[in-house]
Design an enzyme around this catalytic site. Sequence first.
Site, PDB file in Angstrom:
ATOM      1  N   HIS A 209       0.804  -1.231   0.000  1.00  0.00           N
ATOM      2  CA  HIS A 209       0.000   0.000   0.000  1.00  0.00           C
ATOM      3  C   HIS A 209       0.832   1.273   0.000  1.00  0.00           C
ATOM      4  CE1 HIS A 209       0.805  -0.282   4.342  1.00  0.00           C
ATOM      5  NE2 HIS A 209       0.572   1.009   4.384  1.00  0.00           N
TER       6      HIS A 209
HETATM    7  C1  UD1 Z   1      -2.625   5.491   5.401  1.00  0.00           C
HETATM    8  C2  UD1 Z   1      -1.406   6.122   6.033  1.00  0.00           C
HETATM    9  C3  UD1 Z   1      -0.238   5.141   5.990  1.00  0.00           C
HETATM   10  C4  UD1 Z   1      -0.612   3.817   6.612  1.00  0.00           C
HETATM   11  C5  UD1 Z   1      -1.885   3.286   5.967  1.00  0.00           C
HETATM   12  C6  UD1 Z   1      -2.316   2.061   6.703  1.00  0.00           C
HETATM   13  C7  UD1 Z   1      -1.047   8.554   5.822  1.00  0.00           C
HETATM   14  C8  UD1 Z   1      -0.304   9.606   5.096  1.00  0.00           C
HETATM   15  N1  UD1 Z   1      -0.978   7.318   5.299  1.00  0.00           N
HETATM   16  O1  UD1 Z   1      -2.329   5.280   4.025  1.00  0.00           O
HETATM   17  O2  UD1 Z   1       0.854   5.673   6.722  1.00  0.00           O
HETATM   18  O3  UD1 Z   1       0.440   2.914   6.445  1.00  0.00           O
HETATM   19  O4  UD1 Z   1      -2.919   4.273   6.051  1.00  0.00           O
HETATM   20  O5  UD1 Z   1      -3.189   1.285   5.975  1.00  0.00           O
HETATM   21  O6  UD1 Z   1      -1.658   8.828   6.804  1.00  0.00           O
HETATM   22  N2  UD1 Z   1      -9.776   4.283   1.230  1.00  0.00           N
HETATM   23  C9  UD1 Z   1     -10.915   3.517   1.260  1.00  0.00           C
HETATM   24  N3  UD1 Z   1     -11.430   3.164   2.468  1.00  0.00           N
HETATM   25  C10 UD1 Z   1     -10.896   3.554   3.628  1.00  0.00           C
HETATM   26  C11 UD1 Z   1      -9.743   4.344   3.592  1.00  0.00           C
HETATM   27  C12 UD1 Z   1      -9.189   4.697   2.385  1.00  0.00           C
HETATM   28  O7  UD1 Z   1     -11.445   3.136   0.219  1.00  0.00           O
HETATM   29  O8  UD1 Z   1     -11.439   3.207   4.688  1.00  0.00           O
HETATM   30  C13 UD1 Z   1      -9.154   4.625  -0.072  1.00  0.00           C
HETATM   31  C14 UD1 Z   1      -9.458   6.025  -0.558  1.00  0.00           C
HETATM   32  O9  UD1 Z   1      -9.619   5.971  -1.936  1.00  0.00           O
HETATM   33  C15 UD1 Z   1      -8.192   6.790  -0.220  1.00  0.00           C
HETATM   34  C16 UD1 Z   1      -7.092   5.739  -0.330  1.00  0.00           C
HETATM   35  O10 UD1 Z   1      -7.732   4.523   0.081  1.00  0.00           O
HETATM   36  O11 UD1 Z   1      -7.972   7.855  -1.097  1.00  0.00           O
HETATM   37  C17 UD1 Z   1      -5.891   6.023   0.561  1.00  0.00           C
HETATM   38  O12 UD1 Z   1      -6.280   6.249   1.918  1.00  0.00           O
HETATM   39  P1  UD1 Z   1      -5.389   7.210   2.874  1.00  0.00           P
HETATM   40  O13 UD1 Z   1      -5.886   7.121   4.269  1.00  0.00           O
HETATM   41  O14 UD1 Z   1      -5.274   8.552   2.291  1.00  0.00           O
HETATM   42  O15 UD1 Z   1      -3.944   6.596   2.783  1.00  0.00           O
HETATM   43  P2  UD1 Z   1      -3.466   5.106   2.944  1.00  0.00           P
HETATM   44  O16 UD1 Z   1      -2.796   4.693   1.708  1.00  0.00           O
HETATM   45  O17 UD1 Z   1      -4.593   4.277   3.463  1.00  0.00           O
HETATM   46  N1  UDP Z   2      -3.635  -6.099   8.759  1.00  0.00           N
HETATM   47  C1  UDP Z   2      -4.909  -6.661   8.878  1.00  0.00           C
HETATM   48  N2  UDP Z   2      -5.547  -7.069   7.741  1.00  0.00           N
HETATM   49  C2  UDP Z   2      -4.980  -6.975   6.498  1.00  0.00           C
HETATM   50  C3  UDP Z   2      -3.684  -6.410   6.404  1.00  0.00           C
HETATM   51  C4  UDP Z   2      -3.057  -5.967   7.544  1.00  0.00           C
HETATM   52  O1  UDP Z   2      -5.435  -6.791   9.986  1.00  0.00           O
HETATM   53  O2  UDP Z   2      -5.619  -7.379   5.515  1.00  0.00           O
HETATM   54  C5  UDP Z   2      -2.963  -5.620   9.981  1.00  0.00           C
HETATM   55  C6  UDP Z   2      -1.557  -6.142  10.226  1.00  0.00           C
HETATM   56  O3  UDP Z   2      -1.563  -7.374  10.898  1.00  0.00           O
HETATM   57  C7  UDP Z   2      -0.951  -5.034  11.068  1.00  0.00           C
HETATM   58  C8  UDP Z   2      -1.606  -3.779  10.513  1.00  0.00           C
HETATM   59  O4  UDP Z   2      -2.775  -4.218   9.835  1.00  0.00           O
HETATM   60  O5  UDP Z   2      -1.328  -5.179  12.426  1.00  0.00           O
HETATM   61  C9  UDP Z   2      -0.680  -3.060   9.569  1.00  0.00           C
HETATM   62  O6  UDP Z   2      -1.352  -2.023   8.952  1.00  0.00           O
HETATM   63  P1  UDP Z   2      -0.927  -1.422   7.548  1.00  0.00           P
HETATM   64  O7  UDP Z   2      -0.051  -2.370   6.833  1.00  0.00           O
HETATM   65  O8  UDP Z   2      -2.182  -0.974   6.890  1.00  0.00           O
HETATM   66  O9  UDP Z   2      -0.151  -0.087   7.963  1.00  0.00           O
HETATM   67  P2  UDP Z   2       1.369   0.220   8.347  1.00  0.00           P
HETATM   68  O10 UDP Z   2       1.756  -0.663   9.474  1.00  0.00           O
HETATM   69  O11 UDP Z   2       2.192   0.042   7.117  1.00  0.00           O
HETATM   70  O12 UDP Z   2       1.334   1.658   8.734  1.00  0.00           O
END
Ligand code: UD1
Ligand code: UDP
Length: 366
Positions: A209
């Site tokens: 991601h």
């Molecule tokens: C965010 C965090 C990242 C973290 C990740 C965990 C920031 C800058 N990024 O990234 O550090 O590792 O979460 O997963 O804070 N969307 C959905 N449903 C949701 C949320 C998001 O469909 O519930 C989609 C939307 O199209 C959105 C895109 O995912 O634009 C990205 O979501 P966003 O929260 O901006 O960043 P992440 O890539 O999720």
């Molecule tokens: N995780 C989860 N379901 C998934 C993928 C990840 O529960 O399908 C959990 C994973 O075990 C960990 C956390 O989500 O506890 C990590 O989150 P993510 O990778 O979204 O964010 P990051 O740690 O990179 O900020």
Amino acid sequence: MGKPLKIIHVVGARPNFIKIASILRACKKTSKIESLLVHTGQHYTENMSKIFFKDLDIPFPDIDLEVGSDSHAQQTAEIMKHFEPVVLEHNPDAILVVGDVNSTIACALVAAKLGVKTVHVEAGLRSFDRTMPEEVNRILTDAISDLLFVTEPSGLVNLKREGIDGTKVHFVGNVMIDTLELHKKKASNSRILDELNLLVGQYVVVTLHRPSNVDQHQALIRILNALAEIQKEIKIVFPIHPRTYKQLTANRLMQKTKDLPNMLLIKPLGYLNFLKLMSESKVVITDSGGIQEETTILGIPCLTVRENTERPITITEGTNVLVGTDTNRIVGSYRESLNKARLHTRPKFWDGIASERIVRILLNCL
Ligand code: UD1
Ligand code: UDP
């Protein structure tokens, strides 16, 4: 007995829920802390948010700011605008933020400007890559926090180098591992392997991601090409993060990936199912921060498709390897990882009671 300490805990995105679960649980054990939970709404779909409240018994948020998705500036600004009145209304003794997402810096900044004490859990991690949005969030949050809780020794070194007053910094361990330890028994009963028709040790789990991997077309193609090679040798299960889903569909890569015979594309899983899936896998390929740490405790080889990590202890413990995004390097590293024995290592204080240490320090220092 005096009034309890009033703390506003902030969550917004998936990894935040996993970290706050154990902190809230530890706070609940003492009558000296009154906890309020604020969800910014950065993540909002069922399988990126609600499911974690169920799986981890996190209390329903007291306040949901419902900000949703947007650009970095818009999202951060919206969180700040909605969080400020909450802090003014509830007048807490401190706010507590976890990790490095936009919700973390947004709420920390609101508190700092209002003169409310700010507590940062998972402080001091540095990738030294400022193109990574989280790195900016980490540096800024640490700079304005009053209490900084560190997960691994590199955090202490980084904060010292940045001139952060050492009396604010406490090495307490990893709250994400507290949650893992607390839920691993429950997760072992998950039926996810049967549901997905998987056999223990005979599949690879993939999560992606990071914008540098999935929003960069060439990088995404290189990684997908590596997965296409690897799935010729072993089944791949790939729970797709919404950011990645968006890119795969926008670039017409979804069908092509789905059509690979040994590739199973699924929706993001809840915590218990995902923990079970990781625990029984052969290898994990990921760009997640938290998963690098969890695989360290599970002893599962982790190939991190990045050139750097803010969690260097996962490398020195031997479970995690940085493999970048070059197709051949990923495939080669996968093959090498098959010869690795499963490691049983545990970094200092990744012992399931980091949250208890945090609570003790909160009661002494706030
Ligand atoms: C965010 C965090 C990242 C973290 C990740 C965990 C920031 C800058 N990024 O990234 O550090 O590792 O979460 O997963 O804070 N969307 C959905 N449903 C949701 C949320 C998001 O469909 O519930 C989609 C939307 O199209 C959105 C895109 O995912 O634009 C990205 O979501 P966003 O929260 O901006 O960043 P992440 O890539 O999720
Ligand atoms: N995780 C989860 N379901 C998934 C993928 C990840 O529960 O399908 C959990 C994973 O075990 C960990 C956390 O989500 O506890 C990590 O989150 P993510 O990778 O979204 O964010 P990051 O740690 O990179 O900020």
